[in-house]
Design an enzyme around this catalytic site. Structure first.
Site, PDB file in Angstrom:
ATOM      1  N   SER A 187      10.242  10.675  59.925  1.00  0.00           N
ATOM      2  CA  SER A 187      10.323   9.277  59.464  1.00  0.00           C
ATOM      3  C   SER A 187       9.823   9.124  58.045  1.00  0.00           C
ATOM      4  CB  SER A 187       9.470   8.367  60.334  1.00  0.00           C
ATOM      5  OG  SER A 187      10.023   8.228  61.566  1.00  0.00           O
ATOM      6  N   PRO A 221       3.152   9.016  64.290  1.00  0.00           N
ATOM      7  CA  PRO A 221       2.055   9.949  63.983  1.00  0.00           C
ATOM      8  C   PRO A 221       1.605   9.945  62.522  1.00  0.00           C
ATOM      9  CG  PRO A 221       4.122  11.140  64.184  1.00  0.00           C
ATOM     10  CD  PRO A 221       4.427   9.711  64.528  1.00  0.00           C
ATOM     11  N   GLY A 222       2.328   9.271  61.619  1.00  0.00           N
ATOM     12  CA  GLY A 222       1.759   9.140  60.273  1.00  0.00           C
ATOM     13  C   GLY A 222       2.676   9.505  59.117  1.00  0.00           C
ATOM     14  N   ASP A 239      -2.141   1.492  65.090  1.00  0.00           N
ATOM     15  CA  ASP A 239      -1.223   1.935  66.153  1.00  0.00           C
ATOM     16  C   ASP A 239      -2.089   2.348  67.331  1.00  0.00           C
ATOM     17  OD1 ASP A 239       0.749   3.485  67.702  1.00  0.00           O
ATOM     18  OD2 ASP A 239       1.912   3.568  65.859  1.00  0.00           O
ATOM     19  N   ASP A 259      -3.268  -3.740  67.994  1.00  0.00           N
ATOM     20  CA  ASP A 259      -1.915  -4.293  68.048  1.00  0.00           C
ATOM     21  C   ASP A 259      -1.542  -4.774  66.639  1.00  0.00           C
ATOM     22  OD1 ASP A 259       0.367  -5.766  68.377  1.00  0.00           O
ATOM     23  OD2 ASP A 259      -0.378  -6.976  70.052  1.00  0.00           O
ATOM     24  N   LYS A 326      14.906  -3.338  63.326  1.00  0.00           N
ATOM     25  CA  LYS A 326      15.785  -2.606  64.246  1.00  0.00           C
ATOM     26  C   LYS A 326      17.085  -3.376  64.423  1.00  0.00           C
ATOM     27  CE  LYS A 326      12.487   0.225  64.696  1.00  0.00           C
ATOM     28  NZ  LYS A 326      12.530   1.447  63.885  1.00  0.00           N
TER      29      LYS A 326
HETATM   30  C1  LIG Z   1       8.957   4.762  64.886  1.00  0.00           C
HETATM   31  S1  LIG Z   1       7.285   4.957  65.277  1.00  0.00           S
HETATM   32  C2  LIG Z   1       6.522   4.967  63.697  1.00  0.00           C
HETATM   33  C3  LIG Z   1       6.675   6.243  62.978  1.00  0.00           C
HETATM   34  C4  LIG Z   1       5.827   6.302  61.726  1.00  0.00           C
HETATM   35  N1  LIG Z   1       6.286   5.344  60.717  1.00  0.00           N
HETATM   36  C5  LIG Z   1       5.855   7.669  61.104  1.00  0.00           C
HETATM   37  O1  LIG Z   1       6.409   7.811  60.020  1.00  0.00           O
HETATM   38  O2  LIG Z   1       5.303   8.601  61.701  1.00  0.00           O
HETATM   39  C6  LIG Z   1       6.836   3.390  65.880  1.00  0.00           C
HETATM   40  C7  LIG Z   1       5.365   3.240  66.183  1.00  0.00           C
HETATM   41  O3  LIG Z   1       5.109   1.861  66.350  1.00  0.00           O
HETATM   42  C8  LIG Z   1       4.061   1.738  67.274  1.00  0.00           C
HETATM   43  N2  LIG Z   1       4.025   0.358  67.788  1.00  0.00           N
HETATM   44  C9  LIG Z   1       4.979  -0.300  68.477  1.00  0.00           C
HETATM   45  N3  LIG Z   1       4.557  -1.561  68.734  1.00  0.00           N
HETATM   46  C10 LIG Z   1       3.321  -1.693  68.169  1.00  0.00           C
HETATM   47  C11 LIG Z   1       2.378  -2.737  68.084  1.00  0.00           C
HETATM   48  N4  LIG Z   1       2.609  -3.927  68.624  1.00  0.00           N
HETATM   49  N5  LIG Z   1       1.230  -2.507  67.405  1.00  0.00           N
HETATM   50  C12 LIG Z   1       0.966  -1.321  66.846  1.00  0.00           C
HETATM   51  N6  LIG Z   1       1.841  -0.285  66.903  1.00  0.00           N
HETATM   52  C13 LIG Z   1       2.989  -0.469  67.564  1.00  0.00           C
HETATM   53  C14 LIG Z   1       4.357   2.797  68.339  1.00  0.00           C
HETATM   54  O4  LIG Z   1       3.166   3.158  69.014  1.00  0.00           O
HETATM   55  C15 LIG Z   1       4.905   3.941  67.473  1.00  0.00           C
HETATM   56  O5  LIG Z   1       3.901   4.873  67.161  1.00  0.00           O
END
Ligand SMILES: C[S@@+](CC[C@H](N)C(=O)[O-])C[C@H]1O[C@@H](n2cnc3c(N)ncnc32)[C@H](O)[C@@H]1O
Length: 377
Positions: A187, A221-222, A239, A259, A326
């Site tokens: 990502s 994961p970051g 997260d 959250d 999305k």
């Molecule tokens: C597509 S992944 C993110 C990938 C990240 N940008 C990366 O480059 O590694 C989406 C993330 O959003 C988090 N997520 C979804 N809803 C959330 C919320 N309400 N609050 C915090 N994190 C949330 C999920 O736990 C997941 O780790």
């Protein structure tokens, strides 16, 4: 010029077509679309040929969601003799303005992939022939229109031009970025591409500078946090998931198992000022913001994310934001438009700059960039 050629991701032609018809109509330019599913492009032919020049200048490429490239097309050169393609191309080039360079391309797709090697080889002789015919010149190259010859098969190609400041700087509209081995997820390339496309190269070092504060909502994961950290920034990563230890080890990341819809940055007292924007309109703006950057890649309903982003920007929690929305399965253009319309209605066009794109590294999402204009200097 007869129309516009737009490259898009294969499978998104109908979204790109819906968008160009809608956006052209807003400028009183009407026409019809020729497109084929999975072809990777859309051709919009204007009823009034003079409208193609209006569109290439007045449509903001960086706000067209599904177009990866925008080219004003003079004609479709067809039935070319494979032993002499240069002659008909030079004839067709007579109607183009003086250009700076030429890119020989093909839309992205399985069918056109075999043409890519030919396109690269053909560039050198074509560039030489266009220079000899005084159609392109290396003098002030970057400011002149860029010619595009887009092959659909080995005998058929669209010829046209793009305006360098209102088009993609990438060949075929595709940002080919190297995956950094130290990044915790693929990502990471999405945020890197967004930065490369939305922020002019000469401003990147000052707008994403060491010591700046950022918040990454949905960080794990970051991969996105990695892009900010590698630019020397301090990141609050929010997260419930697992953040990469390598990022924590940098000492630049503070992790919040929280959250993203409830998290708030450390709030300082803000002073609001009144000034004038480029159009001389009165605008209210903050003297500073709580953090410099907000990025957000949470997988959530797009209108929820759009509302959250508008909240952050409106309250001057951040000065710039990059986030993903999305896409639904159907009517994708209209779904994005609804979110953007809601945001522009709330935030207004006077105080903020907006950009949005279905990036090469995006799949079922689009990426938005919004910025307080007050910090343009
Ligand atoms: C597509 S992944 C993110 C990938 C990240 N940008 C990366 O480059 O590694 C989406 C993330 O959003 C988090 N997520 C979804 N809803 C959330 C919320 N309400 N609050 C915090 N994190 C949330 C999920 O736990 C997941 O780790």
């Amino acid at each position: 010029m007869k129309g516009l050629l737009l490259y898009c991701r294969p499978g998104f032609e109908s979204d790109c077509a819906a968008e160009i018809q809608d956006q052209a109509a807003l400028l009183d330019c009407f026409g019809f679309v020729k497109t084929q599913s999975q072809s990777g492009y859309v051709y919009f032919e204007c009823y009034d040929p003079s409208h193609a020049e209006i569109l290439i200048k007045q449509l903001n490429f960086f706000r067209l969601v599904f177009a990866r490239q925008m080219i004003a097309v003079s004609e479709l050169v067809s039935g070319m003799d494979v032993n002499d393609r240069i002659t008909p191309i030079l004839a067709a080039a007579q109607s183009l303005p003086l250009g700076g360079d030429v890119w020989v391309e093909t839309p992205e797709g399985d069918e056109t992939k075999p043409l890519l090697t030919f396109c690269r080889k053909f560039t050198v002789p074509l560039r030489a022939a266009l220079r000899k015919a005084n159609k392109i010149t290396a003098k002030e190259q970057g400011r002149k229109p860029r010619y595009h010859l887009c092959f659909l098969d080995n005998k058929t190609a669209y010829l046209g031009y793009s305006i360098t400041y209102n088009s993609s700087p990438f060949y075929m509209g595709i940002a080919r970025l190297k995956f950094p081995n130290a990044a915790p997820s693929r990502s990471t390339l999405k945020l890197d591409e967004a930065i490369q496309l939305f922020i002019p190269k000469e401003e990147q070092e000052t707008r994403l500078a060491p010591g700046m504060k950022a918040v990454d909502l949905g960080a794990c994961p970051g991969g996105w946090t990695y892009q900010l950290v590698r630019r020397g920034m301090f990141v609050a990563a929010v997260d419930n998931g697992q953040i990469a230890q390598s990022l924590m080890d940098t000492g630049q990341v503070k992790y919040y198992a929280d959250d993203g819809f409830k998290f708030q940055p450390f709030i300082r007292n803000l002073t609001w000022l009144t000034g004038k924007n480029e159009q001389g309109k009165k605008v209210k703006y903050p003297e500073h913001t709580h953090v410099h950057w907000l990025v957000c890649d949470m997988i959530e309903k797009p209108h929820r994310v759009a509302k959250l982003m508008a909240d952050w920007l409106e309250q001057a929690y951040c000065r710039e934001a990059i986030f993903n929305l999305k896409l639904p399965m159907k009517r994708r253009y209209y779904a994005v438009k609804e979110c953007l319309d809601m945001m522009t209605q709330r935030l207004g066009e006077d105080a903020f700059d907006y950009q949005v794109k279905h990036l090469y590294h995006d799949r079922e999402e689009v990426t938005v960039h919004i910025r307080w204009k007050a910090f343009n200097k």
